[in-house]
Design a protein around this motif. Structure first.
Motif, short mmCIF file in Angstrom:
data_model
loop_
_atom_site.label_atom_id
_atom_site.label_comp_id
_atom_site.label_asym_id
_atom_site.label_seq_id
_atom_site.Cartn_x
_atom_site.Cartn_y
_atom_site.Cartn_z
N ALA A 69 0.95 -1.35 0.26
CA ALA A 69 -0.13 0.00 -0.16
C ALA A 69 0.83 0.96 -0.37
O ALA A 69 2.01 1.36 1.20
N ALA A 70 0.95 1.81 -0.69
CA ALA A 70 1.92 3.32 -1.43
C ALA A 70 0.85 4.59 -0.81
O ALA A 70 -0.33 4.96 -1.44
N PHE A 71 1.13 5.49 0.18
CA PHE A 71 0.33 6.43 0.70
C PHE A 71 0.92 7.50 0.59
O PHE A 71 2.09 7.83 0.23
N ASP A 72 -0.16 8.23 0.34
CA ASP A 72 0.62 10.21 -0.06
C ASP A 72 0.30 10.45 1.70
O ASP A 72 0.20 9.57 2.45
N LYS A 73 1.73 11.18 1.68
CA LYS A 73 1.96 11.51 3.08
C LYS A 73 0.76 13.33 3.31
O LYS A 73 -0.34 13.10 4.21
N THR A 74 1.08 13.87 2.68
CA THR A 74 -0.22 15.45 3.05
C THR A 74 -1.53 14.94 3.17
O THR A 74 -2.09 14.74 1.79
N GLY A 86 -2.77 1.92 12.39
CA GLY A 86 -3.70 1.27 10.45
C GLY A 86 -2.64 1.32 10.16
O GLY A 86 -2.77 -0.04 9.69
N LEU A 87 -1.25 1.26 9.99
CA LEU A 87 -0.41 1.37 9.34
C LEU A 87 0.46 -1.04 9.95
O LEU A 87 0.56 -1.24 9.76
N ASP A 88 -0.15 -0.66 11.51
CA ASP A 88 0.29 -1.93 12.17
C ASP A 88 -0.12 -3.09 11.53
O ASP A 88 0.00 -4.10 11.37
N ALA A 89 -1.66 -2.47 11.69
CA ALA A 89 -2.64 -3.25 11.02
C ALA A 89 -2.51 -4.11 9.65
O ALA A 89 -2.51 -5.23 9.29
N LEU A 90 -2.09 -3.19 8.39
CA LEU A 90 -1.98 -3.63 7.28
C LEU A 90 -1.23 -4.62 7.53
O LEU A 90 -0.70 -5.47 6.55
N PRO A 99 3.51 -1.02 3.95
CA PRO A 99 3.27 0.00 3.58
C PRO A 99 4.28 0.78 3.58
O PRO A 99 5.53 0.61 3.49
N VAL A 100 4.41 1.89 2.09
CA VAL A 100 5.16 2.22 1.86
C VAL A 100 4.36 4.00 1.31
O VAL A 100 3.50 4.55 1.45
N MET A 101 5.69 4.81 1.99
CA MET A 101 4.85 6.50 2.05
C MET A 101 5.95 6.93 0.48
O MET A 101 7.19 7.77 0.33
N LEU A 102 4.95 7.61 -0.31
CA LEU A 102 5.43 8.16 -1.10
C LEU A 102 4.83 9.80 -1.55
O LEU A 102 3.60 9.99 -1.46
N THR A 103 5.52 10.61 -1.02
CA THR A 103 5.71 12.18 -0.91
C THR A 103 6.22 13.50 -2.27
O THR A 103 7.56 12.76 -2.28
N GLY A 104 5.33 14.44 -2.10
CA GLY A 104 5.72 15.29 -2.53
C GLY A 104 7.16 16.70 -2.31
O GLY A 104 8.01 17.43 -1.91
N ASP A 105 6.78 16.36 -0.58
CA ASP A 105 7.50 16.43 1.10
C ASP A 105 8.92 16.62 0.73
O ASP A 105 9.24 16.16 -0.31
N ASN A 106 9.59 18.09 1.40
CA ASN A 106 10.69 17.51 1.32
C ASN A 106 11.29 16.20 2.24
O ASN A 106 10.92 15.82 3.25
N PRO A 107 12.25 15.70 1.99
CA PRO A 107 13.20 15.16 2.75
C PRO A 107 12.88 14.47 4.47
O PRO A 107 13.09 13.18 4.66
N ARG A 108 13.55 15.85 5.08
CA ARG A 108 13.55 16.06 5.70
C ARG A 108 12.17 15.39 6.89
O ARG A 108 12.05 14.74 7.79
N THR A 109 11.58 16.50 6.20
CA THR A 109 10.09 16.25 6.65
C THR A 109 9.46 15.13 6.47
O THR A 109 8.77 14.69 7.65
N GLY A 160 7.11 4.81 11.79
CA GLY A 160 7.95 3.22 11.31
C GLY A 160 7.72 2.33 9.91
O GLY A 160 7.10 1.56 9.89
N ILE A 161 7.78 3.53 9.01
CA ILE A 161 7.82 2.70 7.63
C ILE A 161 8.58 4.03 6.99
O ILE A 161 9.28 5.02 6.76
N GLU A 162 8.81 2.99 5.48
CA GLU A 162 10.30 3.34 4.41
C GLU A 162 9.24 4.69 3.84
O GLU A 162 7.67 4.51 3.50
N ALA A 163 9.85 5.74 3.71
CA ALA A 163 9.45 7.22 2.81
C ALA A 163 10.64 6.97 1.69
O ALA A 163 11.72 7.06 1.55
#
Length: 711
Positions: free
Chosen positions: A406-411, A545-549, A556-566, A575-578
């Motif tokens: 499951a690939a999640f957006d962040k914001t 929710g992520l633990d349940a998945l 689960p993995v996070m895909l975001t356009g936000d800056n790497p530090r945030t 506890g997810i890969e970003a």
């Protein structure tokens, strides 16, 4: 030459199962001038397009002939309230008032009367039971021959007619009467169960109150809720159900959203917050600006979505449909061979083997098998919709249970979508004083960071004094005068340029930045007085929710356009890969890379920025509070934006597929058992139809368990 096309809609009585829907579709498609046909067993609605020169009477006669009386419905673009009222009203009624109910009662009464008379007048049993057979069988036979003429020769009614007539001919009239009655009971139970599934989702519409208090020229007037225009202001008193989707413009209170979203805890909402029709205002007077007409409010869209979802069949359902097209003719061939082969080749008794052949005809009825999948899917879609899990059809419901990533957006997906104050550091002043001065400068601003400061000041009970000569310094911050003191609120870089920060304070700011937080420094008369850190925080249930998945075997993995530090800071807390700094096309590429690794991928996002990735994923899931985008862009939508609801969708899917497997086992298992016992001479006609009826009832009852599904 044919005229232009027209659209027609009918509610079709008795269209409770896929077999019935198939007969209706086949009969209508064969009419000259019909261009396209859609049927929905959940709503019992037939929608078709036809040439203008095709009279509706021809369609209605064809449906009457096959035993499915039609009732004309308004077009889909009928005024709000009209269409829903007609649909609902048409489907109402007690089972004994229906055509199926009356026929079943008549057949049962004829069977009992024949039995009583046969006990009192010996010698006439065969004729009495034959008369009882005729009471129930004649309407069935008419439907069977009409369906055969309309292109469905191997209907359940035809098998029933052949078996009952054959039984009477070989002298088993009493069993034939019992068989006809049991068949009608099975059909009736099937209709009652289908009605329950329809009622489950349609009952959502009853949540919306019939009237609304509309403000007009300084006074309020009560008017029908389905006539309240978009933009009107409605008054919601404590304890009232909200009559329309809208936005709070005045007042603050706790909203009980359980009826619509399944959220057990009331949600506190104030000016600017969205509210749903059908939810309950618990403790304050609210003024709400209406943002959607009655036909387009959240509940109406949810109901419409679930109804339309019935037209999208799961892969399993399509396989069973194809199988049943060959299965029924094959059963007829097997029954014929059983009836004639032993007498002709082996010299066995004709009466005995014709009887067994007729029993096999009844055992071979495909009803239980055909209904095993759509009944479960209809119940699951309804149960999910009542808890804010919206899935666009059986194919989606089936697919979600197979996801492995499951690939999640962040914001706005893993996070709340708006910054919140996380830290207040003070240098010689109290937290309240720092918040008070910062809020005074930000008053009136609509910037997300300013709103976060104002919200925190309000929550802390910090007073907000007036600021004088307040003005923005582009790229730096805001400056003004408060209580005779010169106040600046802005970026750490701007504060450092003024020499306001010590080395220790600079280290503290750096530490906050490293945690992915935006920092504003408050400077009073040239000296740093405090630091306010803000960040778009994870949703309260994101980690759970992520633990349940993960517990379900989904990575689960996070895909975001936000800056790497945030992104790294948020990901670490969850506890997810970003993967950060991504453009929309980058997200789409990563989804495809995951698929190339053999993963079945769900993309979870807001339905706008993530559109390419949502389209590329095996399943696209939109997070949102009932917005048009959330309901219409992706394959599925989480109505109230809880991360753990993605895991609930997976659980619902897997539970539904397990239910379908149970149903198929019941349907085929019972048939196999009774096929063997019939050939061996252990069971006969009435156990055969009881096996078919029993299997249909068991399968339907098992599917209906999904209506009570809880996450």
């Amino acid at each position: 030459m044919a005229g232009s096309a027209k659209a027609l809609r009918y509610r079709v009585e008795g269209m409770d199962c896929p077999s019935c829907a198939g007969k209706v579709e086949t009969a209508v498609k064969r009419l000259p001038g019909v261009l396209g046909v859609q049927v929905s067993t959940l709503t019992q609605v037939l929608t078709l397009t036809a040439n203008d020169d095709l009279p509706p009477e021809g369609i209605e006669r064809a449906l009457h002939a096959i035993g499915h009386p039609p009732h004309r419905l308004p077009a889909k673009d009928a005024p709000a309230g009209t269409r829903d009222h007609d649909d609902d009203g048409a489907t109402a009624g007690r089972w004994w008032e229906s055509t199926k109910g009356r026929l079943t009662i008549s057949s049962g009464a004829a069977f009992v009367l024949a039995w009583l008379l046969a006990e009192g007048v010996p010698g006439y049993e065969r004729w009495l039971y034959t008369a009882a057979v005729a009471v129930g069988l004649l309407p069935i036979a008419r439907r069977a021959f009409a369906a055969a003429r309309a292109g469905s020769p191997f209907s359940i009614e035809m098998l029933m007619t052949i078996a009952a007539v054959g039984a009477v001919i070989i002298g088993a009239a009493e069993e034939a009467a019992a068989v006809v009655f049991l068949f009608l009971v099975g059909e009736l139970l099937e209709g009652v169960a289908a009605g329950r599934a329809r009622a489950s989702i349609q009952s959502l519409t009853a949540l919306v109150p019939k009237t609304a208090l509309v403000e007009h020229n300084g006074s309020t007037e009560e008017m029908p809720a389905d006539r309240v225009p978009v933009g009107a202001t409605i008054l919601i008193r404590p304890g009232d159900r909200i009559a329309a989707d809208g936005e709070i413009i005045n007042g603050e209170g706790a909203i009980n959203e359980a009826p619509v979203t399944g959220e057990s805890t009331p949600v506190r909402k104030g000016p600017g917050a969205s509210v749903f029709a059908g939810t309950i205002n618990t403790d304050a007077v609210l003024r709400v600006r209406v943002t959607a007409a009655a036909a387009d409010n959240t509940i109406a869209r949810v109901v419409r979505l679930v109804e339309e979802a019935q037209e999208s069949k799961a892969r399993t359902e399509r396989l069973i449909d194809r199988f049943s097209r060959y299965y029924t003719p094959a059963v007829v061939v097997v029954a014929a061979l059983v009836a004639v082969f032993p007498p002709l080749v082996l010299g066995q008794s004709w009466g005995e083997w014709i009887y067994k052949g007729l029993a096999i005809l009844l055992i071979g009825c495909p009803c239980a098998l055909v209904i095993s999948t759509p009944a479960a899917i209809a119940a699951a879609l309804s149960a999910g919709a009542r808890r804010g899990l919206l899935l666009k059809g059986g194919a989606v419901l089936e697919s979600i249970g197979r996801i492995t990533a499951a690939a999640f957006d962040k914001t706005g997906t893993l996070t709340e979508g708006r910054p919140q104050v996380t830290d207040v550091l003070t240098f010689g002043r109290s937290d309240t004083e720092v918040l008070s001065l910062a809020a005074a400068l930000e008053q009136g601003s609509s910037h997300p960071l300013a709103l976060a400061i104002l919200e925190q000041a309000k929550a802390a009970g910090a007073p907000v004094p007036p600021a004088f000569d307040a003005r923005a310094l582009p790229g730096k911050g805001v400056i003004g005068s408060i209580g005779g003191e010169q106040i600046f609120l802005g970026s750490p870089q701007a504060a450092a340029e003024q020499g306001s920060l010590t080395a220790v304070q600079t280290d503290q700011v750096t530490s906050l930045n490293d945690a992915g937080k935006s920092v504003a420094v408050l400077v009073v008369n040239g000296m740093a007085a405090g630091v306010i850190a803000m960040r778009d925080e994870p949703r309260a249930d994101a980690r759970v929710g992520l633990d349940a998945l993960r517990a379900l075997g989904v990575t689960p993995v996070m895909l975001t356009g936000d800056n790497p530090r945030t992104a790294a800071a948020i990901a670490a807390s969850l506890g997810i890969e970003a993967r950060a700094g991504l453009l929309p096309e980058d997200k789409q590429r990563i989804v495809r890379e995951l698929q190339e690794q053999g993963l079945v991928v769900a993309k979870v996002g807001d339905g706008i920025n993530d559109a390419p990735a949502l389209a590329a994923a095996n399943v696209g899931i939109a997070m949102g509070g009932g917005t048009d985008v959330a309901l219409e862009t992706a394959d599925a939508a989480v109505l109230h934006g809880r991360v753990r609801d993605v895991a609930h969708m997976v659980g619902l899917s897997r539970g539904t597929m397990a239910n379908i497997r149970q149903n198929i086992t019941i349907a085929l298992g019972l048939k196999a058992v009774f096929l063997a016992t019939t050939v061996l001479g252990i069971t006969g006609l009435w156990p055969a139809i009881l096996a078919d009826t029993g299997a249909t009832v068991l399968v339907t009852a098992n599917a209906m368990r999904l209506l009570t599904w809880r996450p």
